[in-house]
Each structure stands twice: as C-alpha cells, then as structure tokens.
Write a protein that holds these residues in place. Structure first.
Motif, mmCIF file in Angstrom:
data_model
loop_
_atom_site.group_PDB
_atom_site.id
_atom_site.type_symbol
_atom_site.label_atom_id
_atom_site.label_comp_id
_atom_site.label_asym_id
_atom_site.label_seq_id
_atom_site.Cartn_x
_atom_site.Cartn_y
_atom_site.Cartn_z
ATOM 1 N N PRO A 109 0.834 -1.208 0.000
ATOM 2 C CA PRO A 109 0.000 0.000 0.000
ATOM 3 C C PRO A 109 0.864 1.252 0.000
ATOM 4 N N MET A 110 0.294 2.318 -0.511
ATOM 5 C CA MET A 110 1.034 3.567 -0.625
ATOM 6 C C MET A 110 0.192 4.697 -0.043
ATOM 7 N N THR A 111 0.832 5.629 0.592
ATOM 8 C CA THR A 111 0.129 6.795 1.116
ATOM 9 C C THR A 111 -0.111 7.782 -0.026
ATOM 10 N N MET A 112 -0.855 8.823 0.267
ATOM 11 C CA MET A 112 -1.119 9.868 -0.719
ATOM 12 C C MET A 112 0.182 10.520 -1.188
ATOM 13 N N PHE A 113 1.186 10.492 -0.370
ATOM 14 C CA PHE A 113 2.446 11.162 -0.700
ATOM 15 C C PHE A 113 3.320 10.348 -1.642
ATOM 16 N N GLY A 114 3.011 9.074 -1.832
ATOM 17 C CA GLY A 114 3.784 8.229 -2.739
ATOM 18 C C GLY A 114 5.262 8.242 -2.396
ATOM 19 N N PHE B 192 -5.635 0.231 -10.046
ATOM 20 C CA PHE B 192 -6.633 0.694 -11.013
ATOM 21 C C PHE B 192 -6.625 -0.074 -12.334
ATOM 22 N N GLY B 193 -5.697 -1.009 -12.489
ATOM 23 C CA GLY B 193 -5.682 -1.904 -13.643
ATOM 24 C C GLY B 193 -5.683 -1.229 -15.001
ATOM 25 N N GLU B 194 -6.606 -1.635 -15.860
ATOM 26 C CA GLU B 194 -6.670 -1.161 -17.240
ATOM 27 C C GLU B 194 -6.908 0.348 -17.323
ATOM 28 N N ARG B 195 -7.662 0.876 -16.383
ATOM 29 C CA ARG B 195 -7.909 2.331 -16.384
ATOM 30 C C ARG B 195 -6.586 3.092 -16.269
ATOM 31 N N TYR B 196 -5.693 2.621 -15.394
ATOM 32 C CA TYR B 196 -4.390 3.284 -15.260
ATOM 33 C C TYR B 196 -3.533 3.051 -16.503
ATOM 34 N N ALA B 197 -3.592 1.868 -17.066
ATOM 35 C CA ALA B 197 -2.805 1.566 -18.276
ATOM 36 C C ALA B 197 -3.202 2.504 -19.418
ATOM 37 N N GLN B 198 -4.487 2.748 -19.585
ATOM 38 C CA GLN B 198 -4.954 3.669 -20.625
ATOM 39 C C GLN B 198 -4.507 5.097 -20.324
ATOM 40 N N LEU C 54 -8.586 7.420 -9.146
ATOM 41 C CA LEU C 54 -7.375 7.756 -9.886
ATOM 42 C C LEU C 54 -7.488 9.203 -10.336
ATOM 43 N N ALA C 55 -6.500 10.029 -10.013
ATOM 44 C CA ALA C 55 -6.509 11.432 -10.442
ATOM 45 C C ALA C 55 -6.164 11.505 -11.929
ATOM 46 N N THR C 56 -7.135 11.928 -12.740
ATOM 47 C CA THR C 56 -6.914 12.017 -14.189
ATOM 48 C C THR C 56 -7.418 13.329 -14.772
ATOM 49 N N GLU D 64 7.767 2.630 -8.549
ATOM 50 C CA GLU D 64 7.046 2.118 -7.383
ATOM 51 C C GLU D 64 5.610 2.658 -7.352
ATOM 52 N N GLU D 65 5.460 3.957 -7.585
ATOM 53 C CA GLU D 65 4.126 4.561 -7.620
ATOM 54 C C GLU D 65 3.304 4.004 -8.778
ATOM 55 N N GLU D 66 3.929 3.916 -9.932
ATOM 56 C CA GLU D 66 3.202 3.463 -11.119
ATOM 57 C C GLU D 66 2.806 1.989 -11.009
ATOM 58 N N ASP D 67 3.642 1.178 -10.387
ATOM 59 C CA ASP D 67 3.274 -0.222 -10.146
ATOM 60 C C ASP D 67 2.070 -0.307 -9.208
ATOM 61 N N TYR D 68 2.073 0.523 -8.176
ATOM 62 C CA TYR D 68 0.955 0.559 -7.238
ATOM 63 C C TYR D 68 -0.331 0.975 -7.956
ATOM 64 N N LEU D 69 -0.245 2.025 -8.770
ATOM 65 C CA LEU D 69 -1.434 2.499 -9.495
ATOM 66 C C LEU D 69 -1.936 1.460 -10.488
ATOM 67 N N ALA D 70 -1.013 0.764 -11.150
ATOM 68 C CA ALA D 70 -1.411 -0.290 -12.087
ATOM 69 C C ALA D 70 -2.113 -1.430 -11.357
#
Length: 159
Positions: free
Chosen positions: A4-9, A136-142, A76-78, A127-133
């Motif tokens: 798990p990751m905090t908001m601060f990443g 959030f799965g496919e949504r983050y990949a897109q 996910l912030a987009t 590390e952050e991007e792995d956590y987001l992937a």
C-alpha cells in the motif's frame, strides 16, 4: 502484490534527495564563486526565472488539490493538471520551480538540479506506477498511455 502507498507516494524520499542535491550545489557555489553565472548575466533571465516560479506555484497547488480529492475518494486522479501530466506534483518542480530558482540564484551548476530530480523521479516513480497499475488496472494503463510523464504537454495530444 504491491505494498500500500500513502497519498504522498515516493514524494518525501524524492524531495529529500532533490533537496539534499540542491543544498550541495548551493554550498559548492558559495565555497567556489566561479560556479556562479558571470556579472554579465542578462536581466531577462531573472524575469524568465520569476515567470517560471509564478507558473510553477499554482501548478503545484492545483496538483495537490486534485491529488487530495482523488486520494480521499479512492479514485485515480486524471482530471485538471493530471489530465496533462501524470506526475504534476513532481513536474511542477522539475519543469517550472527548480529551473526558475536556478535562473534567480545565478548558479550555473544548479542547472543540474532539475536533471538530477528527473533522473531520481524516473527511478523512483516505478514504485508509484506499479501501485497504481495494481490498484486501477486497465484504467491506469490507458491513462499512462495517453498522458505524458512530467511534461505538461498532454493538451497537445488532444489538439
């Protein structure tokens, strides 16, 4: 499974590395004045430095606001600045604030600070991007495929 990751990443660790390197450069410039820009430094560069800081500060605070909202909502912030750059908190420093401060301090060695910040981020952001992937799965990949890493040029792709 990612941890798990905090908001601060990775922000606190990245900020510490960036700050330490910036402090080292500043100390070296004070010890060795030859590292400062010459007297003929063009005043227009001071204006450019000020403009970069004036752009970077609101960009940073907009990113903080958007990230805080998204994190609290478990989303996910987009949108907003996250629609033009995947890492606007870091990008505000690498693209605007650090270069602006360099121009205002007149230390030519400090031109390396945003470069070191970018390299550190490239290493640490995985590390952050792995956590987001994982979260959030496919949504983050897109999102990752559509939005640039730190340069705020995402609006160019849509144009």
């Amino acid at each position: 499974m990612t941890k798990p990751m905090t908001m601060f990443g990775v922000g606190p660790r990245w900020g510490l590395i960036s700050l330490a390197y910036g402090a080292l450069v500043y100390a070296l410039a004070r010890i060795f004045p030859v590292l400062n820009f010459p007297v003929w430094w063009h005043p227009g560069l001071n204006i450019l430095g000020g403009l970069l800081v004036l752009i970077g500060l609101p960009y940073y605070f907009l990113a903080v606001r958007a990230m805080t909202r998204a994190f609290k909502a478990g989303e996910l912030a987009t949108t907003e600045v996250y629609g033009i750059c995947r890492h606007p908190l870091y990008g505000s420093w690498i693209v605007f604030l650090a270069p602006g401060i360099v121009l205002l301090t007149h230390i030519w060695l400090a031109l390396s600070v945003p470069v070191v910040m970018y390299i550190a981020l490239r290493v640490m952001a995985k590390e952050e991007e792995d956590y987001l992937a994982a979260t959030f799965g496919e949504r983050y990949a897109q999102y990752k495929a559509a939005v640039p890493f730190v340069s705020p040029t995402g609006w160019l792709r849509r144009a």
